[in-house]
Design an enzyme around this catalytic site. Structure first.
Site, PDB file in Angstrom:
ATOM      1  N   HIS A  55       0.845  -1.206   0.000  1.00 50.55           N
ATOM      2  CA  HIS A  55       0.000   0.000   0.000  1.00 50.55           C
ATOM      3  C   HIS A  55       0.875   1.249   0.000  1.00 50.55           C
ATOM      4  O   HIS A  55       2.077   1.179   0.191  1.00 50.55           O
ATOM      5  CB  HIS A  55      -1.004  -0.018   1.161  1.00 50.55           C
ATOM      6  CG  HIS A  55      -0.391   0.096   2.530  1.00 50.55           C
ATOM      7  ND1 HIS A  55       0.400  -0.898   3.074  1.00 50.55           N
ATOM      8  CD2 HIS A  55      -0.454   1.070   3.469  1.00 50.55           C
ATOM      9  CE1 HIS A  55       0.773  -0.536   4.293  1.00 50.55           C
ATOM     10  NE2 HIS A  55       0.281   0.657   4.556  1.00 50.55           N
ATOM     11  N   HIS A  57       1.380   3.924   1.854  1.00 46.55           N
ATOM     12  CA  HIS A  57       1.972   4.663   2.982  1.00 46.55           C
ATOM     13  C   HIS A  57       3.498   4.674   2.892  1.00 46.55           C
ATOM     14  O   HIS A  57       4.122   3.689   2.510  1.00 46.55           O
ATOM     15  CB  HIS A  57       1.524   4.056   4.327  1.00 46.55           C
ATOM     16  CG  HIS A  57       0.097   4.389   4.655  1.00 46.55           C
ATOM     17  ND1 HIS A  57      -0.634   3.684   5.573  1.00 46.55           N
ATOM     18  CD2 HIS A  57      -0.720   5.355   4.179  1.00 46.55           C
ATOM     19  CE1 HIS A  57      -1.851   4.195   5.648  1.00 46.55           C
ATOM     20  NE2 HIS A  57      -1.938   5.208   4.808  1.00 46.55           N
ATOM     21  N   ASP A  59       5.902   4.576   5.003  1.00 50.70           N
ATOM     22  CA  ASP A  59       6.747   3.625   5.754  1.00 50.70           C
ATOM     23  C   ASP A  59       6.781   2.252   5.081  1.00 50.70           C
ATOM     24  O   ASP A  59       7.451   1.333   5.554  1.00 50.70           O
ATOM     25  CB  ASP A  59       6.295   3.515   7.224  1.00 50.70           C
ATOM     26  CG  ASP A  59       4.899   2.957   7.397  1.00 50.70           C
ATOM     27  OD1 ASP A  59       3.986   3.385   6.657  1.00 50.70           O
ATOM     28  OD2 ASP A  59       4.717   2.076   8.267  1.00 50.70           O
ATOM     29  N   HIS A  60       6.047   2.113   3.939  1.00 54.65           N
ATOM     30  CA  HIS A  60       6.070   0.859   3.178  1.00 54.65           C
ATOM     31  C   HIS A  60       6.627   1.041   1.766  1.00 54.65           C
ATOM     32  O   HIS A  60       6.946   0.065   1.104  1.00 54.65           O
ATOM     33  CB  HIS A  60       4.653   0.264   3.099  1.00 54.65           C
ATOM     34  CG  HIS A  60       4.133  -0.110   4.444  1.00 54.65           C
ATOM     35  ND1 HIS A  60       4.066  -1.408   4.882  1.00 54.65           N
ATOM     36  CD2 HIS A  60       3.715   0.660   5.479  1.00 54.65           C
ATOM     37  CE1 HIS A  60       3.601  -1.424   6.130  1.00 54.65           C
ATOM     38  NE2 HIS A  60       3.386  -0.185   6.505  1.00 54.65           N
ATOM     39  N   HIS A 114      -7.521  -0.516   5.478  1.00 53.50           N
ATOM     40  CA  HIS A 114      -6.438   0.340   5.988  1.00 53.50           C
ATOM     41  C   HIS A 114      -6.210   1.475   4.991  1.00 53.50           C
ATOM     42  O   HIS A 114      -6.199   2.652   5.345  1.00 53.50           O
ATOM     43  CB  HIS A 114      -5.189  -0.507   6.180  1.00 53.50           C
ATOM     44  CG  HIS A 114      -4.000   0.250   6.680  1.00 53.50           C
ATOM     45  ND1 HIS A 114      -3.904   0.739   7.958  1.00 53.50           N
ATOM     46  CD2 HIS A 114      -2.831   0.605   6.058  1.00 53.50           C
ATOM     47  CE1 HIS A 114      -2.729   1.365   8.099  1.00 53.50           C
ATOM     48  NE2 HIS A 114      -2.069   1.296   6.969  1.00 53.50           N
ATOM     49  N   ASP A 131      -0.239  -3.748   6.221  1.00 53.38           N
ATOM     50  CA  ASP A 131      -0.855  -3.252   7.450  1.00 53.38           C
ATOM     51  C   ASP A 131      -2.320  -3.661   7.580  1.00 53.38           C
ATOM     52  O   ASP A 131      -3.124  -2.943   8.176  1.00 53.38           O
ATOM     53  CB  ASP A 131      -0.773  -1.715   7.499  1.00 53.38           C
ATOM     54  CG  ASP A 131       0.635  -1.232   7.825  1.00 53.38           C
ATOM     55  OD1 ASP A 131       1.512  -2.071   8.072  1.00 53.38           O
ATOM     56  OD2 ASP A 131       0.827   0.003   7.826  1.00 53.38           O
ATOM     57  N   HIS A 169       4.557  -4.802  10.547  1.00 54.76           N
ATOM     58  CA  HIS A 169       5.028  -4.186  11.795  1.00 54.76           C
ATOM     59  C   HIS A 169       5.162  -5.200  12.925  1.00 54.76           C
ATOM     60  O   HIS A 169       4.422  -6.185  12.978  1.00 54.76           O
ATOM     61  CB  HIS A 169       4.043  -3.104  12.271  1.00 54.76           C
ATOM     62  CG  HIS A 169       3.999  -1.888  11.407  1.00 54.76           C
ATOM     63  ND1 HIS A 169       4.777  -0.772  11.640  1.00 54.76           N
ATOM     64  CD2 HIS A 169       3.266  -1.602  10.305  1.00 54.76           C
ATOM     65  CE1 HIS A 169       4.523   0.148  10.723  1.00 54.76           C
ATOM     66  NE2 HIS A 169       3.603  -0.336   9.883  1.00 54.76           N
TER      67      HIS A 169
HETATM   68 FE    FE Z   1       2.800   0.778   8.237  1.00 54.98          FE
HETATM   69 ZN    ZN Z   2       0.104   1.676   6.462  1.00 54.44          ZN
END
Ligand code: FE
Ligand code: ZN
Length: 259
Positions: A55, A57, A59-60, A114, A131, A169
């Site tokens: 996805h 985001h 942090d990915h 999400h 996530d 995570h």
């Molecule tokens: Fe994340």
């Molecule tokens: Zn995420």
């Protein structure tokens, strides 16, 4: 089965690294940042074959462009319904990817909730779910509705009980604290708690985990279980009419939950 390693990033992200059978190449999942992946590649003398993105985001996906600078030939597979810089192959439900040198064949499913375009990559042995599903928990519903997230988790439940979950995570112990609030008498959950605690004390990932273990311990996969329904009804003093309603309340309860 391929060797799959967790490359830790940021505070609690895992970038999953799948080794090719000859040990020379890597497929990596959700690189939110490039440097730890580059370090791993250099240190082990490996080439980056492909990148999978679940996805949008940061942090990915934030590390993709920097990785492409050094490995411009790498293929980048990402969600077709989200904008992620560097994606070369837009993936949607029912698409399949074959990594010949890896003997790795992955299917794609849509798992909105999400984020709206969130996808997962899976076969009967492995699941990369970003996530959406965490061990003993699930992602926050940021873009979709609780019903969408519930349905996405139900889809994941159908993949198979021996499948290993590789999520984005390390949230397991915090999730277990909440799960124990919901199901204080769940024996499987207590066992998972001990196991995860031992791993984390040694600074090892609590992952992967089998879907079978999640079925027994993850309250968000247990919205049809009477113990979970009772717990939510007691907490909110409201009669639950269906599993989506249970899920929505459970998610909200977790949002408010602090240790
Ligand atoms: Fe994340
Ligand atoms: Zn995420």
């Amino acid at each position: 089965m391929n060797n799959i390693v967790a490359i830790p990033a940021f505070k609690d992200n895992y970038i999953w690294a799948v080794h090719s059978l000859d040990g020379n190449q890597l497929v990596i999942v959700d690189p939110g940042i490039a440097q730890p992946v580059l370090d791993y590649l250099h240190f082990n003398n490996l080439t980056l074959h492909s990148i999978l993105i679940t996805h949008h985001h940061n942090d990915h996906s934030g590390g993709v462009l920097d990785l492409l600078k050094e490995y411009p030939q790498a293929q980048v597979y990402g969600p077709s319904n989200e904008k992620v810089s560097g994606v070369t192959n837009a993936m949607k439900e029912k698409d399949r990817i074959s990594f010949t040198h890896f003997d790795l064949h992955l299917n794609v499913i849509d798992i909105p909730g999400h984020t709206l375009g969130h996808i997962a990559f899976f076969n009967e042995s492995v699941l990369f779910c970003g996530d959406t599903l965490f061990s003993c928990g699930c992602g926050r519903v940021f873009e979709g509705t609780p019903a969408q997230m519930y349905n996405s988790l139900e889809k994941i439940k159908k993949i198979g009980k021996n499948t290993l979950v590789y999520c984005g995570h390390e949230y397991t112990l915090a999730n277990i604290a909440f799960a124990e609030q919901v199901e204080p008498n769940n024996v499987a959950l207590k066992k998972r708690h001990d196991e995860a605690k031992k791993l984390r004390q040694q600074n090892l990932p609590s992952l992967p985990v089998t879907l079978a273990c999640e079925f027994e311990t993850n309250p968000f996969l247990r919205c049809q279980e009477q113990t979970v329904i009772d717990a939510v009804e007691n907490h909110y003093r409201v009669k639950m009419l269906d599993p989506v309603m249970v899920f929505a309340h459970l998610r909200e309860w977790k949002n408010q939950f602090t240790l």
